[in-house]
Write a protein that holds these residues in place. Structure first.
Motif, PDB file in Angstrom:
ATOM      1  N   PRO A 162     -30.413  34.187  31.982  1.00 16.54           N
ATOM      2  CA  PRO A 162     -29.821  32.946  31.455  1.00 16.54           C
ATOM      3  C   PRO A 162     -30.383  31.663  32.062  1.00 16.54           C
ATOM      4  O   PRO A 162     -30.576  30.679  31.352  1.00 16.54           O
ATOM      5  CB  PRO A 162     -28.336  33.083  31.767  1.00 16.54           C
ATOM      6  N   VAL A 163     -30.653  31.646  33.353  1.00 15.59           N
ATOM      7  CA  VAL A 163     -31.075  30.399  34.014  1.00 15.59           C
ATOM      8  C   VAL A 163     -32.552  30.099  33.785  1.00 15.59           C
ATOM      9  O   VAL A 163     -32.929  28.953  33.539  1.00 15.59           O
ATOM     10  CB  VAL A 163     -30.764  30.451  35.529  1.00 15.59           C
ATOM     11  N   PHE A 164     -33.400  31.101  33.852  1.00 14.14           N
ATOM     12  CA  PHE A 164     -34.836  30.854  33.795  1.00 14.14           C
ATOM     13  C   PHE A 164     -35.435  30.986  32.400  1.00 14.14           C
ATOM     14  O   PHE A 164     -36.519  30.481  32.156  1.00 14.14           O
ATOM     15  CB  PHE A 164     -35.583  31.805  34.728  1.00 14.14           C
ATOM     16  N   ILE A 165     -34.745  31.666  31.483  1.00 15.68           N
ATOM     17  CA  ILE A 165     -35.332  31.896  30.164  1.00 15.68           C
ATOM     18  C   ILE A 165     -34.458  31.326  29.046  1.00 15.68           C
ATOM     19  O   ILE A 165     -34.882  30.454  28.296  1.00 15.68           O
ATOM     20  CB  ILE A 165     -35.601  33.401  29.940  1.00 15.68           C
ATOM     21  N   LEU A 166     -33.230  31.812  28.929  1.00 10.70           N
ATOM     22  CA  LEU A 166     -32.383  31.392  27.808  1.00 10.70           C
ATOM     23  C   LEU A 166     -31.988  29.928  27.868  1.00 10.70           C
ATOM     24  O   LEU A 166     -32.072  29.224  26.863  1.00 10.70           O
ATOM     25  CB  LEU A 166     -31.123  32.263  27.742  1.00 10.70           C
ATOM     26  N   SER A 167     -31.541  29.461  29.017  1.00  7.20           N
ATOM     27  CA  SER A 167     -31.105  28.059  29.123  1.00  7.20           C
ATOM     28  C   SER A 167     -32.213  27.079  28.763  1.00  7.20           C
ATOM     29  O   SER A 167     -31.981  26.167  27.964  1.00  7.20           O
ATOM     30  CB  SER A 167     -30.564  27.756  30.516  1.00  7.20           C
ATOM     31  N   PRO A 168     -33.409  27.221  29.334  1.00  6.28           N
ATOM     32  CA  PRO A 168     -34.455  26.253  28.946  1.00  6.28           C
ATOM     33  C   PRO A 168     -34.757  26.270  27.448  1.00  6.28           C
ATOM     34  O   PRO A 168     -34.873  25.215  26.833  1.00  6.28           O
ATOM     35  CB  PRO A 168     -35.676  26.701  29.757  1.00  6.28           C
ATOM     36  N   LEU A 181     -25.670  26.079  19.372  1.00  2.80           N
ATOM     37  CA  LEU A 181     -26.511  25.071  18.729  1.00  2.80           C
ATOM     38  C   LEU A 181     -27.992  25.351  18.970  1.00  2.80           C
ATOM     39  O   LEU A 181     -28.830  25.083  18.104  1.00  2.80           O
ATOM     40  CB  LEU A 181     -26.154  23.676  19.234  1.00  2.80           C
ATOM     41  N   GLY A 182     -28.318  25.878  20.152  1.00  3.77           N
ATOM     42  CA  GLY A 182     -29.707  26.216  20.460  1.00  3.77           C
ATOM     43  C   GLY A 182     -30.247  27.276  19.529  1.00  3.77           C
ATOM     44  O   GLY A 182     -31.398  27.200  19.068  1.00  3.77           O
ATOM     45  N   ILE A 183     -29.442  28.273  19.230  1.00  3.39           N
ATOM     46  CA  ILE A 183     -29.862  29.314  18.288  1.00  3.39           C
ATOM     47  C   ILE A 183     -30.075  28.694  16.905  1.00  3.39           C
ATOM     48  O   ILE A 183     -31.062  28.997  16.224  1.00  3.39           O
ATOM     49  CB  ILE A 183     -28.824  30.453  18.256  1.00  3.39           C
ATOM     50  N   LEU A 202     -41.094  24.599  28.751  1.00  2.00           N
ATOM     51  CA  LEU A 202     -41.750  25.111  29.961  1.00  2.00           C
ATOM     52  C   LEU A 202     -41.445  24.239  31.172  1.00  2.00           C
ATOM     53  O   LEU A 202     -41.284  24.750  32.285  1.00  2.00           O
ATOM     54  CB  LEU A 202     -43.254  25.253  29.753  1.00  2.00           C
ATOM     55  N   ALA A 203     -41.327  22.928  30.979  1.00  4.89           N
ATOM     56  CA  ALA A 203     -40.952  22.047  32.093  1.00  4.89           C
ATOM     57  C   ALA A 203     -39.545  22.385  32.583  1.00  4.89           C
ATOM     58  O   ALA A 203     -39.302  22.457  33.784  1.00  4.89           O
ATOM     59  CB  ALA A 203     -41.022  20.581  31.669  1.00  4.89           C
ATOM     60  N   HIS A 204     -38.622  22.628  31.661  1.00  4.99           N
ATOM     61  CA  HIS A 204     -37.250  22.984  32.024  1.00  4.99           C
ATOM     62  C   HIS A 204     -37.229  24.309  32.772  1.00  4.99           C
ATOM     63  O   HIS A 204     -36.558  24.441  33.803  1.00  4.99           O
ATOM     64  CB  HIS A 204     -36.414  23.063  30.749  1.00  4.99           C
ATOM     65  N   ALA A 205     -37.977  25.304  32.280  1.00  2.00           N
ATOM     66  CA  ALA A 205     -38.008  26.617  32.930  1.00  2.00           C
ATOM     67  C   ALA A 205     -38.646  26.545  34.311  1.00  2.00           C
ATOM     68  O   ALA A 205     -38.102  27.076  35.289  1.00  2.00           O
ATOM     69  CB  ALA A 205     -38.753  27.623  32.051  1.00  2.00           C
ATOM     70  N   SER A 206     -39.794  25.883  34.413  1.00  2.00           N
ATOM     71  CA  SER A 206     -40.452  25.797  35.719  1.00  2.00           C
ATOM     72  C   SER A 206     -39.641  24.935  36.680  1.00  2.00           C
ATOM     73  O   SER A 206     -39.637  25.173  37.891  1.00  2.00           O
ATOM     74  CB  SER A 206     -41.890  25.284  35.593  1.00  2.00           C
ATOM     75  N   PHE A 207     -38.923  23.960  36.155  1.00  2.00           N
ATOM     76  CA  PHE A 207     -38.015  23.166  36.983  1.00  2.00           C
ATOM     77  C   PHE A 207     -36.931  24.057  37.578  1.00  2.00           C
ATOM     78  O   PHE A 207     -36.655  23.993  38.779  1.00  2.00           O
ATOM     79  CB  PHE A 207     -37.385  22.048  36.152  1.00  2.00           C
ATOM     80  N   SER A 208     -36.311  24.892  36.763  1.00  2.00           N
ATOM     81  CA  SER A 208     -35.227  25.757  37.243  1.00  2.00           C
ATOM     82  C   SER A 208     -35.715  26.722  38.320  1.00  2.00           C
ATOM     83  O   SER A 208     -35.084  26.874  39.368  1.00  2.00           O
ATOM     84  CB  SER A 208     -34.617  26.546  36.076  1.00  2.00           C
TER      85      SER A 208
END
Length: 193
Positions: A101-107, A17-19, A175-181
């Protein structure tokens, strides 16, 4: 014909769905709208909020661990400390397969799925921003139960990401999601030093 269990298929649905969300976003927004979503001020606010969310999450996790609700994956942390435990050695022992996956794709994909594609469309069509933010946060939290376990901080951070998306745009929430992770993982290891 090979049959796959639903438990192996469900975790990839938000990424698919993100794609779709990324494609819809770039095909339905103008260059000026994208510049507004990804301006330096919004991105900076998103980064700061992500770090603050991580500090908040560490406090919640510490409180939960006092009541044995959730342990900060202590076996991973303890094995890292046993191998030296210095921040400089953190990246030597952090599994590299998780970085992309955790720091780039997921956010990126999760924010486009939950905030832009689902919540954004529902809010634009029906209004009720608070109700849809709560609804999406429940779905977001449920989706994270398999990976990080039950914790109230996921729901609260999801609510905050929704508010950030509504006020500052998709760039700030990504960016908040990525920096949070990143911050959460670093702070988790630092709290055990």
């Amino acid at each position: 014909m090979r049959c796959y269990p639903m438990s192996s298929i469900l975790p990839i649905i938000p990424y698919i769905l993100g794609i779709v969300g990324v494609v819809v976003y770039f095909s339905s927004t103008t260059h000026a709208e994208r510049n507004q979503d990804f301006n330096i001020h919004s991105l900076f606010i998103g980064f700061l909020y992500g770090v603050l969310f991580a500090l908040f999450a560490i406090i919640i996790l510490k409180i939960e661990s006092l009541f044995h609700i959730y342990d900060l994956n202590s076996t991973t942390v303890k094995s890292w400390i046993a191998k030296g435990g210095y921040l400089s050695s953190f990246w030597l022992y952090f599994p590299k397969r998780y970085i992309l996956p955790v720091f780039i794709l997921s956010p990126i994909l999760e924010e486009f799925t939950f905030r832009y594609l689902i919540m954004g469309r529902l809010v634009r069509r029906f209004g009720f921003a608070i109700a849809f933010n709560i609804f999406i946060s429940v779905i977001f939290t449920t989706g994270h139960l398999y990976s990080i376990g039950p914790s109230i901080y996921v729901f609260i951070v999801s609510l905050a990401l929704g508010v950030l998306y509504l006020r500052k745009g998709i760039g700030a929430s990504i960016l908040a999601h990525a920096s949070f992770s990143v911050s959460l993982i670093l702070l988790t290891f630092l709290t055990y030093l």
